[in-house]
Design a protein around this motif. Structure first.
Motif, PDB file in Angstrom:
ATOM      1  N   SER A 259       0.830  -1.209   0.000  1.00  0.00           N
ATOM      2  CA  SER A 259       0.000   0.000   0.000  1.00  0.00           C
ATOM      3  C   SER A 259       0.863   1.257   0.000  1.00  0.00           C
ATOM      4  O   SER A 259       0.633   2.199   0.766  1.00  0.00           O
ATOM      5  N   LEU A 260       1.861   1.273  -0.879  1.00  0.00           N
ATOM      6  CA  LEU A 260       2.763   2.417  -0.946  1.00  0.00           C
ATOM      7  C   LEU A 260       2.008   3.724  -1.162  1.00  0.00           C
ATOM      8  O   LEU A 260       2.337   4.741  -0.554  1.00  0.00           O
ATOM      9  N   GLY A 261       0.982   3.713  -1.997  1.00  0.00           N
ATOM     10  CA  GLY A 261       0.201   4.931  -2.238  1.00  0.00           C
ATOM     11  C   GLY A 261      -0.400   5.485  -0.957  1.00  0.00           C
ATOM     12  O   GLY A 261      -0.336   6.700  -0.699  1.00  0.00           O
ATOM     13  N   ASP A 262      -0.960   4.617  -0.120  1.00  0.00           N
ATOM     14  CA  ASP A 262      -1.528   5.057   1.152  1.00  0.00           C
ATOM     15  C   ASP A 262      -0.442   5.580   2.089  1.00  0.00           C
ATOM     16  O   ASP A 262      -0.639   6.570   2.801  1.00  0.00           O
ATOM     17  N   LYS A 263       0.709   4.902   2.086  1.00  0.00           N
ATOM     18  CA  LYS A 263       1.811   5.349   2.942  1.00  0.00           C
ATOM     19  C   LYS A 263       2.278   6.746   2.517  1.00  0.00           C
ATOM     20  O   LYS A 263       2.598   7.582   3.356  1.00  0.00           O
ATOM     21  N   LEU A 264       2.323   6.990   1.211  1.00  0.00           N
ATOM     22  CA  LEU A 264       2.706   8.317   0.725  1.00  0.00           C
ATOM     23  C   LEU A 264       1.689   9.370   1.151  1.00  0.00           C
ATOM     24  O   LEU A 264       2.059  10.462   1.596  1.00  0.00           O
ATOM     25  N   ARG A 265       0.408   9.049   1.035  1.00  0.00           N
ATOM     26  CA  ARG A 265      -0.635   9.998   1.454  1.00  0.00           C
ATOM     27  C   ARG A 265      -0.510  10.318   2.938  1.00  0.00           C
ATOM     28  O   ARG A 265      -0.627  11.468   3.357  1.00  0.00           O
ATOM     29  N   ASN A 266      -0.286   9.288   3.747  1.00  0.00           N
ATOM     30  CA  ASN A 266      -0.171   9.483   5.191  1.00  0.00           C
ATOM     31  C   ASN A 266       1.089  10.251   5.578  1.00  0.00           C
ATOM     32  O   ASN A 266       1.086  10.992   6.554  1.00  0.00           O
ATOM     33  N   ALA A 267       2.156  10.087   4.800  1.00  0.00           N
ATOM     34  CA  ALA A 267       3.427  10.736   5.114  1.00  0.00           C
ATOM     35  C   ALA A 267       3.446  12.200   4.704  1.00  0.00           C
ATOM     36  O   ALA A 267       4.281  12.966   5.183  1.00  0.00           O
ATOM     37  N   GLY A 268       2.540  12.590   3.809  1.00  0.00           N
ATOM     38  CA  GLY A 268       2.540  13.975   3.340  1.00  0.00           C
ATOM     39  C   GLY A 268       3.825  14.276   2.590  1.00  0.00           C
ATOM     40  O   GLY A 268       4.222  13.539   1.703  1.00  0.00           O
ATOM     41  N   ALA A 269       4.522  15.345   2.985  1.00  0.00           N
ATOM     42  CA  ALA A 269       5.743  15.745   2.294  1.00  0.00           C
ATOM     43  C   ALA A 269       6.982  15.000   2.794  1.00  0.00           C
ATOM     44  O   ALA A 269       8.061  15.173   2.248  1.00  0.00           O
ATOM     45  N   SER A 270       6.830  14.179   3.816  1.00  0.00           N
ATOM     46  CA  SER A 270       7.964  13.376   4.286  1.00  0.00           C
ATOM     47  C   SER A 270       8.223  12.245   3.303  1.00  0.00           C
ATOM     48  O   SER A 270       7.289  11.661   2.755  1.00  0.00           O
ATOM     49  N   ALA A 271       9.485  11.937   3.089  1.00  0.00           N
ATOM     50  CA  ALA A 271       9.851  10.889   2.137  1.00  0.00           C
ATOM     51  C   ALA A 271       9.531   9.509   2.691  1.00  0.00           C
ATOM     52  O   ALA A 271       9.741   9.238   3.875  1.00  0.00           O
ATOM     53  N   VAL A 272       9.014   8.651   1.829  1.00  0.00           N
ATOM     54  CA  VAL A 272       8.793   7.248   2.169  1.00  0.00           C
ATOM     55  C   VAL A 272       9.930   6.463   1.525  1.00  0.00           C
ATOM     56  O   VAL A 272      10.101   6.489   0.306  1.00  0.00           O
ATOM     57  N   MET A 273      10.733   5.801   2.353  1.00  0.00           N
ATOM     58  CA  MET A 273      11.908   5.066   1.900  1.00  0.00           C
ATOM     59  C   MET A 273      11.546   3.593   1.706  1.00  0.00           C
ATOM     60  O   MET A 273      10.990   2.975   2.608  1.00  0.00           O
ATOM     61  N   VAL A 274      11.877   3.061   0.530  1.00  0.00           N
ATOM     62  CA  VAL A 274      11.656   1.646   0.242  1.00  0.00           C
ATOM     63  C   VAL A 274      13.026   1.019   0.029  1.00  0.00           C
ATOM     64  O   VAL A 274      13.726   1.344  -0.931  1.00  0.00           O
ATOM     65  N   THR A 275      13.419   0.137   0.961  1.00  0.00           N
ATOM     66  CA  THR A 275      14.711  -0.532   0.875  1.00  0.00           C
ATOM     67  C   THR A 275      14.502  -2.026   1.057  1.00  0.00           C
ATOM     68  O   THR A 275      13.387  -2.468   1.339  1.00  0.00           O
ATOM     69  N   LYS A 276      15.580  -2.788   0.929  1.00  0.00           N
ATOM     70  CA  LYS A 276      15.446  -4.233   1.085  1.00  0.00           C
ATOM     71  C   LYS A 276      15.089  -4.618   2.519  1.00  0.00           C
ATOM     72  O   LYS A 276      14.644  -5.729   2.760  1.00  0.00           O
ATOM     73  N   THR A 277      15.246  -3.695   3.468  1.00  0.00           N
ATOM     74  CA  THR A 277      14.876  -3.986   4.852  1.00  0.00           C
ATOM     75  C   THR A 277      13.451  -3.559   5.191  1.00  0.00           C
ATOM     76  O   THR A 277      12.984  -3.835   6.285  1.00  0.00           O
ATOM     77  N   GLY A 278      12.756  -2.881   4.266  1.00  0.00           N
ATOM     78  CA  GLY A 278      11.368  -2.503   4.511  1.00  0.00           C
ATOM     79  C   GLY A 278      11.041  -1.093   4.055  1.00  0.00           C
ATOM     80  O   GLY A 278      11.822  -0.451   3.358  1.00  0.00           O
ATOM     81  N   ILE A 279       9.887  -0.625   4.503  1.00  0.00           N
ATOM     82  CA  ILE A 279       9.395   0.712   4.153  1.00  0.00           C
ATOM     83  C   ILE A 279       9.348   1.551   5.408  1.00  0.00           C
ATOM     84  O   ILE A 279       8.762   1.151   6.411  1.00  0.00           O
ATOM     85  N   THR A 280       9.980   2.730   5.347  1.00  0.00           N
ATOM     86  CA  THR A 280       9.989   3.634   6.485  1.00  0.00           C
ATOM     87  C   THR A 280       9.693   5.054   6.010  1.00  0.00           C
ATOM     88  O   THR A 280       9.861   5.369   4.843  1.00  0.00           O
ATOM     89  N   VAL A 281       9.274   5.883   6.932  1.00  0.00           N
ATOM     90  CA  VAL A 281       9.004   7.292   6.622  1.00  0.00           C
ATOM     91  C   VAL A 281      10.133   8.117   7.207  1.00  0.00           C
ATOM     92  O   VAL A 281      10.452   8.022   8.398  1.00  0.00           O
ATOM     93  N   LYS A 282      10.747   8.912   6.353  1.00  0.00           N
ATOM     94  CA  LYS A 282      11.814   9.835   6.773  1.00  0.00           C
ATOM     95  C   LYS A 282      11.141  11.098   7.287  1.00  0.00           C
ATOM     96  O   LYS A 282      10.133  11.534   6.741  1.00  0.00           O
ATOM     97  N   THR A 283      11.712  11.718   8.272  1.00  0.00           N
ATOM     98  CA  THR A 283      11.053  12.867   8.898  1.00  0.00           C
ATOM     99  C   THR A 283      11.129  14.136   8.070  1.00  0.00           C
ATOM    100  O   THR A 283      10.354  15.050   8.273  1.00  0.00           O
ATOM    101  N   THR A 284      12.038  14.222   7.096  1.00  0.00           N
ATOM    102  CA  THR A 284      12.097  15.392   6.227  1.00  0.00           C
ATOM    103  C   THR A 284      12.113  14.930   4.781  1.00  0.00           C
ATOM    104  O   THR A 284      12.524  13.824   4.485  1.00  0.00           O
ATOM    105  N   SER A 285      11.680  15.794   3.871  1.00  0.00           N
ATOM    106  CA  SER A 285      11.667  15.432   2.452  1.00  0.00           C
ATOM    107  C   SER A 285      13.090  15.496   1.887  1.00  0.00           C
ATOM    108  O   SER A 285      13.916  16.190   2.414  1.00  0.00           O
ATOM    109  N   PRO A 286      13.333  14.752   0.767  1.00  0.00           N
ATOM    110  CA  PRO A 286      14.691  14.697   0.207  1.00  0.00           C
ATOM    111  C   PRO A 286      15.131  16.026  -0.393  1.00  0.00           C
ATOM    112  O   PRO A 286      14.370  16.867  -0.719  1.00  0.00           O
TER     113      PRO A 286
END
Length: 99
Positions: A72-99
Motif C-alpha cells: 500500500s505504498l500509495g496510502d503510505k505516501l498519502r499518510n506521510a505527506g511531504a515526508s519521504a517514504v523510503m523503500v529498501t530491502k529492509t522494509g518501508i519507512t518514513v523519513k522525517t524530512t523530504s529529500p
C-alpha cells in the motif's frame, strides 16, 4: 534486467494511485536510490518515494508490482505527506524530512 523497466513499473503504479498528478523521478546524489516525486495538479510537490537500488536488485518487474500493491505504498505516501517514504530491502519507512 535493468532498472529502467523497474522505474517504469513504479511510475505506472504512482500514476494509478495519483491520477491527474505529475510524477517525476531522478537519481539521488549518491546513486543509491531513485527519488519519485508526486506533484499536485497545480505543480506543487506533495509526496516523495525513495526507492533504494538495493531493493530493486532483488525484484523482477512482476514482483515489484506485487510489492508496491501489497505494501500500500500509495496510502503510505498519502499518510506521510511531504515526508519521504523510503523503500529498501529492509522494509518501508518514513523519513522525517523530504529529500
Amino acid at each position: 534486467m535493468n532498472n529502467l523497466a523497474k522505474f517504469d513499473v513504479v511510475r505506472l503504479y504512482l500514476r494509478q494511485q495519483f491520477p491527474k498528478h505529475y510524477i517525476t523521478d531522478s537519481q539521488d546524489g549518491t546513486s543509491r536510490a531513485q527519488i519519485f516525486r508526486v506533484d499536485g495538479p497545480h505543480g506543487h510537490p506533495l509526496h516523495y518515494a525513495v526507492i533504494g537500488l538495493d531493493f530493486l536488485l532483488g525484484q523482477t518487474t512482476e514482483s515489484l508490482q506485487e510489492v508496491l500493491v501489497s505494501s500500500s505504498l500509495g496510502d503510505k505516501l498519502r499518510n506521510a505527506g511531504a515526508s519521504a517514504v523510503m523503500v529498501t530491502k529492509t522494509g518501508i519507512t518514513v523519513k522525517t524530512t523530504s529529500p
